[in-house]
Write a protein that holds these residues in place. Sequence first.
Motif, PDB file in Angstrom:
ATOM      1  N   ALA A   1       0.823  -1.209   0.000  1.00  0.00           N
ATOM      2  CA  ALA A   1       0.000   0.000   0.000  1.00  0.00           C
ATOM      3  C   ALA A   1       0.857   1.259   0.000  1.00  0.00           C
ATOM      4  CB  ALA A   1      -0.941   0.001   1.204  1.00  0.00           C
ATOM      5  N   GLY A   2       1.962   1.192  -0.746  1.00  0.00           N
ATOM      6  CA  GLY A   2       2.758   2.393  -0.983  1.00  0.00           C
ATOM      7  C   GLY A   2       2.119   3.212  -2.098  1.00  0.00           C
ATOM      8  N   PRO A   3       2.808   4.246  -2.580  1.00  0.00           N
ATOM      9  CA  PRO A   3       2.226   5.090  -3.630  1.00  0.00           C
ATOM     10  C   PRO A   3       1.769   4.316  -4.857  1.00  0.00           C
ATOM     11  CG  PRO A   3       4.171   6.133  -2.715  1.00  0.00           C
ATOM     12  CD  PRO A   3       4.118   4.771  -2.113  1.00  0.00           C
ATOM     13  N   ILE A   4       2.578   3.370  -5.332  1.00  0.00           N
ATOM     14  CA  ILE A   4       2.201   2.624  -6.531  1.00  0.00           C
ATOM     15  C   ILE A   4       1.017   1.716  -6.255  1.00  0.00           C
ATOM     16  CG2 ILE A   4       2.953   0.939  -8.258  1.00  0.00           C
ATOM     17  CD1 ILE A   4       4.155   3.738  -8.574  1.00  0.00           C
ATOM     18  N   GLY A   5       1.014   1.044  -5.114  1.00  0.00           N
ATOM     19  CA  GLY A   5      -0.119   0.191  -4.766  1.00  0.00           C
ATOM     20  C   GLY A   5      -1.412   0.979  -4.651  1.00  0.00           C
ATOM     21  N   LEU A   6      -1.346   2.149  -4.029  1.00  0.00           N
ATOM     22  CA  LEU A   6      -2.530   2.998  -3.890  1.00  0.00           C
ATOM     23  C   LEU A   6      -3.026   3.469  -5.252  1.00  0.00           C
ATOM     24  CD1 LEU A   6      -1.385   5.178  -0.840  1.00  0.00           C
ATOM     25  CD2 LEU A   6      -3.108   3.374  -0.806  1.00  0.00           C
TER      26      LEU A   6
ATOM     27  N   ILE B   1       1.984  -4.876   5.566  1.00  0.00           N
ATOM     28  CA  ILE B   1       2.365  -5.130   6.956  1.00  0.00           C
ATOM     29  C   ILE B   1       2.110  -3.909   7.833  1.00  0.00           C
ATOM     30  CG2 ILE B   1       4.128  -6.820   6.314  1.00  0.00           C
ATOM     31  CD1 ILE B   1       6.235  -4.634   6.772  1.00  0.00           C
ATOM     32  N   ASP B   2       1.859  -2.768   7.201  1.00  0.00           N
ATOM     33  CA  ASP B   2       1.709  -1.492   7.913  1.00  0.00           C
ATOM     34  C   ASP B   2       0.233  -1.107   8.000  1.00  0.00           C
ATOM     35  OD1 ASP B   2       1.644   1.205   8.685  1.00  0.00           O
ATOM     36  OD2 ASP B   2       3.592   1.607   7.773  1.00  0.00           O
ATOM     37  N   GLU B   3      -0.303  -1.091   9.185  1.00  0.00           N
ATOM     38  CA  GLU B   3      -1.716  -0.780   9.376  1.00  0.00           C
ATOM     39  C   GLU B   3      -2.034   0.655   8.981  1.00  0.00           C
ATOM     40  OE1 GLU B   3      -5.574  -0.822   9.834  1.00  0.00           O
ATOM     41  OE2 GLU B   3      -4.330  -2.627   9.965  1.00  0.00           O
ATOM     42  N   ASN B   4      -1.077   1.581   9.191  1.00  0.00           N
ATOM     43  CA  ASN B   4      -1.339   2.972   8.816  1.00  0.00           C
ATOM     44  C   ASN B   4      -1.528   3.101   7.315  1.00  0.00           C
ATOM     45  OD1 ASN B   4      -1.310   5.963   9.377  1.00  0.00           O
ATOM     46  ND2 ASN B   4       0.441   5.836   8.004  1.00  0.00           N
ATOM     47  N   ARG B   5      -0.734   2.375   6.542  1.00  0.00           N
ATOM     48  CA  ARG B   5      -0.872   2.447   5.081  1.00  0.00           C
ATOM     49  C   ARG B   5      -2.184   1.813   4.624  1.00  0.00           C
ATOM     50  NH1 ARG B   5       4.409   2.991   1.445  1.00  0.00           N
ATOM     51  NH2 ARG B   5       5.322   4.690   2.649  1.00  0.00           N
ATOM     52  N   LEU B   6      -2.598   0.772   5.302  1.00  0.00           N
ATOM     53  CA  LEU B   6      -3.889   0.169   4.969  1.00  0.00           C
ATOM     54  C   LEU B   6      -5.024   1.132   5.299  1.00  0.00           C
ATOM     55  CD1 LEU B   6      -3.329  -3.485   6.227  1.00  0.00           C
ATOM     56  CD2 LEU B   6      -3.355  -2.664   3.858  1.00  0.00           C
ATOM     57  N   LYS B   7      -4.856   1.867   6.396  1.00  0.00           N
ATOM     58  CA  LYS B   7      -5.849   2.877   6.777  1.00  0.00           C
ATOM     59  C   LYS B   7      -5.943   3.954   5.696  1.00  0.00           C
ATOM     60  CE  LYS B   7      -6.747   6.441  10.265  1.00  0.00           C
ATOM     61  NZ  LYS B   7      -6.206   7.138  11.468  1.00  0.00           N
TER      62      LYS B   7
ATOM     63  N   TYR C   1      -5.992  -6.407   4.420  1.00  0.00           N
ATOM     64  CA  TYR C   1      -5.493  -7.482   5.290  1.00  0.00           C
ATOM     65  C   TYR C   1      -4.075  -7.101   5.712  1.00  0.00           C
ATOM     66  CZ  TYR C   1      -4.053 -11.999   7.102  1.00  0.00           C
ATOM     67  OH  TYR C   1      -3.597 -13.011   7.938  1.00  0.00           O
ATOM     68  N   ARG C   2      -3.862  -7.110   7.047  1.00  0.00           N
ATOM     69  CA  ARG C   2      -2.539  -6.800   7.566  1.00  0.00           C
ATOM     70  C   ARG C   2      -1.756  -8.090   7.777  1.00  0.00           C
ATOM     71  NH1 ARG C   2      -0.732  -4.176  13.407  1.00  0.00           N
ATOM     72  NH2 ARG C   2       1.482  -3.987  12.891  1.00  0.00           N
ATOM     73  N   VAL C   3      -0.609  -8.180   7.128  1.00  0.00           N
ATOM     74  CA  VAL C   3       0.248  -9.349   7.266  1.00  0.00           C
ATOM     75  C   VAL C   3       0.992  -9.281   8.597  1.00  0.00           C
ATOM     76  CG1 VAL C   3       2.225 -10.582   6.289  1.00  0.00           C
ATOM     77  CG2 VAL C   3       0.541  -9.522   4.773  1.00  0.00           C
ATOM     78  N   THR C   4       1.038 -10.405   9.300  1.00  0.00           N
ATOM     79  CA  THR C   4       1.735 -10.474  10.585  1.00  0.00           C
ATOM     80  C   THR C   4       2.832 -11.535  10.520  1.00  0.00           C
ATOM     81  OG1 THR C   4       0.304 -12.192  11.551  1.00  0.00           O
ATOM     82  CG2 THR C   4      -0.448  -9.889  11.718  1.00  0.00           C
TER      83      THR C   4
ATOM     84  N   THR D   1      13.212  12.397   5.527  1.00  0.00           N
ATOM     85  CA  THR D   1      11.813  12.212   5.906  1.00  0.00           C
ATOM     86  C   THR D   1      11.207  11.029   5.149  1.00  0.00           C
ATOM     87  OG1 THR D   1      11.558  14.575   6.365  1.00  0.00           O
ATOM     88  CG2 THR D   1       9.534  13.309   6.004  1.00  0.00           C
ATOM     89  N   ALA D   2      11.497  10.940   3.856  1.00  0.00           N
ATOM     90  CA  ALA D   2      10.957   9.859   3.034  1.00  0.00           C
ATOM     91  C   ALA D   2      11.440   8.494   3.505  1.00  0.00           C
ATOM     92  CB  ALA D   2      11.344  10.074   1.576  1.00  0.00           C
ATOM     93  N   SER D   3      12.639   8.439   4.071  1.00  0.00           N
ATOM     94  CA  SER D   3      13.210   7.162   4.502  1.00  0.00           C
ATOM     95  C   SER D   3      12.847   6.792   5.936  1.00  0.00           C
ATOM     96  CB  SER D   3      14.735   7.206   4.376  1.00  0.00           C
ATOM     97  OG  SER D   3      15.290   8.144   5.285  1.00  0.00           O
ATOM     98  N   ASP D   4      12.200   7.703   6.652  1.00  0.00           N
ATOM     99  CA  ASP D   4      11.865   7.486   8.060  1.00  0.00           C
ATOM    100  C   ASP D   4      10.441   6.954   8.207  1.00  0.00           C
ATOM    101  OD1 ASP D   4      11.484   7.506  10.772  1.00  0.00           O
ATOM    102  OD2 ASP D   4      11.793   9.668  11.034  1.00  0.00           O
ATOM    103  N   PRO D   5      10.266   5.701   8.624  1.00  0.00           N
ATOM    104  CA  PRO D   5       8.916   5.146   8.766  1.00  0.00           C
ATOM    105  C   PRO D   5       8.030   5.955   9.711  1.00  0.00           C
ATOM    106  CG  PRO D   5      10.580   3.422   8.927  1.00  0.00           C
ATOM    107  CD  PRO D   5      11.304   4.719   8.977  1.00  0.00           C
ATOM    108  N   LYS D   6       8.651   6.619  10.693  1.00  0.00           N
ATOM    109  CA  LYS D   6       7.878   7.394  11.664  1.00  0.00           C
ATOM    110  C   LYS D   6       7.195   8.604  11.019  1.00  0.00           C
ATOM    111  CE  LYS D   6      10.779   6.098  15.614  1.00  0.00           C
ATOM    112  NZ  LYS D   6      11.695   6.588  16.680  1.00  0.00           N
TER     113      LYS D   6
END
Length: 357
Positions: A180-185, A204-210, A222-225, A340-345
């Motif tokens: 769910a990165g830019p290309i997936g979106l 794997i990232d719930e925020n991106r799924l949101k 679906y969030r992969v765990t 900033t782009a490389s920081d997951p936070k």
Amino acid sequence: MSYSEKNLAAVVKGDKSIDLRPWSVPDIGENEVLLSISAVGICGSDLKYWAYGKCGRFSLEGNPMVIGHEASGVVEKIGRDVKQLKPGDRVAIEPGVSCKKCDFCKSGRYNLCKKMRFCATPPVHGNLCRYYVHDADFCFKIPATMTAEEGAMLEPLSVAIHTCKRAGIQEGHHVVIFGAGPIGLLCGLVAKNYGAKQILTVDIDENRLKIAREFKATDLTYRVTANDKDPKELAEKLHQVARDDGCHAALECSGADSSLKAAMHVSRPGGSVMLVGRGSLDVELPMVMAGTFEIDVKGIFRYANTYPEAIRLVSSGAIDVTKLITHRFELETADDAFRTASDPKSEAIKIMIKCGV
């Protein structure tokens, strides 16, 4: 003051730093234009060159390179053979320039041209700079209603258009998107525009799924765990979430080998698996299963003939690419932009850099 004296470029060396340097501007050729760059987006490949000095099979090999390939600009000067553009025109820049003469180019698949020169792909310099020279045939005039940022976003949107076309997505199709990165979106938004009935996005990232849900780029998520280690078992869980027996198209946009394997299992007989992300160079896949069930496994390498459609989708309001832009920086703060782009936070989706003076 000459354009070279006014130019400033963001140079990468593969050490997680941006070096802002004065950069010479070449004379324009007969079919080229000199552009004042307006906006440039940061891509995942840009981050790899910035951090490691390589992306896939391409490497800086110790040679510093101007980064950036998702760009828009304004025409400053035109070569003597340029007829379709004039100074002052605002354009989106298709970053790859093919030879225009080989069989691939003549057949319309110029993205596969062996002599392709692509912005910010060694040894070709990119366009994260003030001024840039480009082939006029790969500069597309954008309407007055389109912003410079939207013009720059046509590049990643083109990847999504090319992906969905090669996948054959149409009315009523079920689609699974891994990543769910830019290309997936953007793939989700294009698939919906093409009439997909149901889209399931996996990450794997719930925020991106949101974000995918908020942008209406997906219907289900679906969030992969850590428990989802077996690709076949993951595919079974996805079948349960989607309530179907397989999707018409599985788009692997994450670059994770495990996702590519799961994509093979989640596809229905006669479906398509699209290799959009770039994972390992040698991945074991159940190819006999693909042959048995006529699953088409297709590669995606950039795009071809997509910019006119991308302009139409954005200018008509069918797809709002600005929703993906989460951060904005000036060229002088490009180093901060890449960090900033490389920081997951930071929870960045698409970072845009303003280059205009």
